[in-house]
Design a protein around this motif. Structure first.
Motif, mmCIF file in Angstrom:
data_model
loop_
_atom_site.group_PDB
_atom_site.id
_atom_site.type_symbol
_atom_site.label_atom_id
_atom_site.label_comp_id
_atom_site.label_asym_id
_atom_site.label_seq_id
_atom_site.Cartn_x
_atom_site.Cartn_y
_atom_site.Cartn_z
ATOM 1 N N LEU A 1 1.234 -1.287 0.277
ATOM 2 C CA LEU A 1 -0.125 0.151 -0.337
ATOM 3 C C LEU A 1 0.951 1.611 -0.388
ATOM 4 O O LEU A 1 1.961 1.578 0.725
ATOM 5 C CB LEU A 1 -1.129 -0.400 1.358
ATOM 6 C CG LEU A 1 -1.697 -1.345 1.524
ATOM 7 C CD1 LEU A 1 -2.310 -0.761 3.116
ATOM 8 C CD2 LEU A 1 -2.729 -1.843 0.400
ATOM 9 N N ASP B 1 0.460 5.265 0.193
ATOM 10 C CA ASP B 1 -0.742 6.276 0.792
ATOM 11 C C ASP B 1 -1.637 5.698 1.241
ATOM 12 O O ASP B 1 -3.227 6.351 0.704
ATOM 13 C CB ASP B 1 -0.793 7.365 -0.021
ATOM 14 C CG ASP B 1 1.456 8.227 0.197
ATOM 15 O OD1 ASP B 1 1.669 8.129 1.363
ATOM 16 O OD2 ASP B 1 1.155 9.030 -0.674
ATOM 17 N N ARG C 1 -3.394 3.132 -0.572
ATOM 18 C CA ARG C 1 -3.883 2.843 -1.539
ATOM 19 C C ARG C 1 -3.367 0.876 -2.166
ATOM 20 O O ARG C 1 -1.695 1.730 -2.120
ATOM 21 C CB ARG C 1 -4.223 3.810 -2.335
ATOM 22 C CG ARG C 1 -4.967 5.126 -1.797
ATOM 23 C CD ARG C 1 -4.969 6.262 -3.301
ATOM 24 N NE ARG C 1 -6.594 5.789 -3.318
ATOM 25 C CZ ARG C 1 -6.544 7.157 -4.954
ATOM 26 N NH1 ARG C 1 -5.432 7.834 -4.551
ATOM 27 N NH2 ARG C 1 -7.420 6.825 -5.397
ATOM 28 N N GLU C 2 -3.757 0.841 -2.835
ATOM 29 C CA GLU C 2 -3.180 -0.540 -3.168
ATOM 30 C C GLU C 2 -1.843 -0.543 -4.362
ATOM 31 O O GLU C 2 -2.133 0.453 -5.410
ATOM 32 C CB GLU C 2 -4.011 -1.917 -3.602
ATOM 33 C CG GLU C 2 -3.421 -3.094 -4.008
ATOM 34 C CD GLU C 2 -4.428 -4.291 -4.429
ATOM 35 O OE1 GLU C 2 -3.932 -4.766 -4.828
ATOM 36 O OE2 GLU C 2 -5.266 -4.259 -3.266
ATOM 37 N N HIS C 3 -0.802 -0.495 -4.305
ATOM 38 C CA HIS C 3 -0.109 -0.363 -5.279
ATOM 39 C C HIS C 3 0.207 -1.089 -5.855
ATOM 40 O O HIS C 3 0.635 -2.258 -7.665
ATOM 41 C CB HIS C 3 1.293 0.070 -4.428
ATOM 42 C CG HIS C 3 2.599 0.311 -5.877
ATOM 43 N ND1 HIS C 3 3.749 0.438 -6.145
ATOM 44 C CD2 HIS C 3 2.391 1.899 -6.102
ATOM 45 C CE1 HIS C 3 4.365 0.792 -6.931
ATOM 46 N NE2 HIS C 3 3.741 2.112 -6.589
#
Length: 79
Positions: free
Chosen positions: A57, A59, A61-63
């Motif tokens: 993740l 920030d 959000r899924e990366h």
């Protein structure tokens, strides 16, 4: 240091060990903090991610998942 990176893992996950090492390299290079969360400690995370681990993740959000794409993650951290 901000913990911009989070690594979602599970105990006895062979991919998680490699991801942990990659996250440490990326965080050191970028000068950011990171944290690791075992999804077994959070019912919602466990339900959402199940065996699709490790998950990276950025920030919140899924990366990515299964492996850390170090160059892509470094590029996205710089934005």
């Amino acid at each position: 240091m901000d913990d911009r990176l989070t690594l979602l893992t599970r105990q006895d996950c062979h991919l998680c060990a490699a991801a942990r090492e990659a996250m440490a390299r990326v965080a050191a290079t970028a000068g950011v903090g990171w944290r690791e969360i075992d999804v077994a400690t959070d019912e919602e995370l466990d339900r959402e991610y199940g065996d699709r681990l490790p998950v990276i993740l950025l920030d919140g959000r899924e990366h990515g998942y299964w492996r850390v794409e170090e160059q892509r993650l470094l590029r996205d951290l710089a934005r």
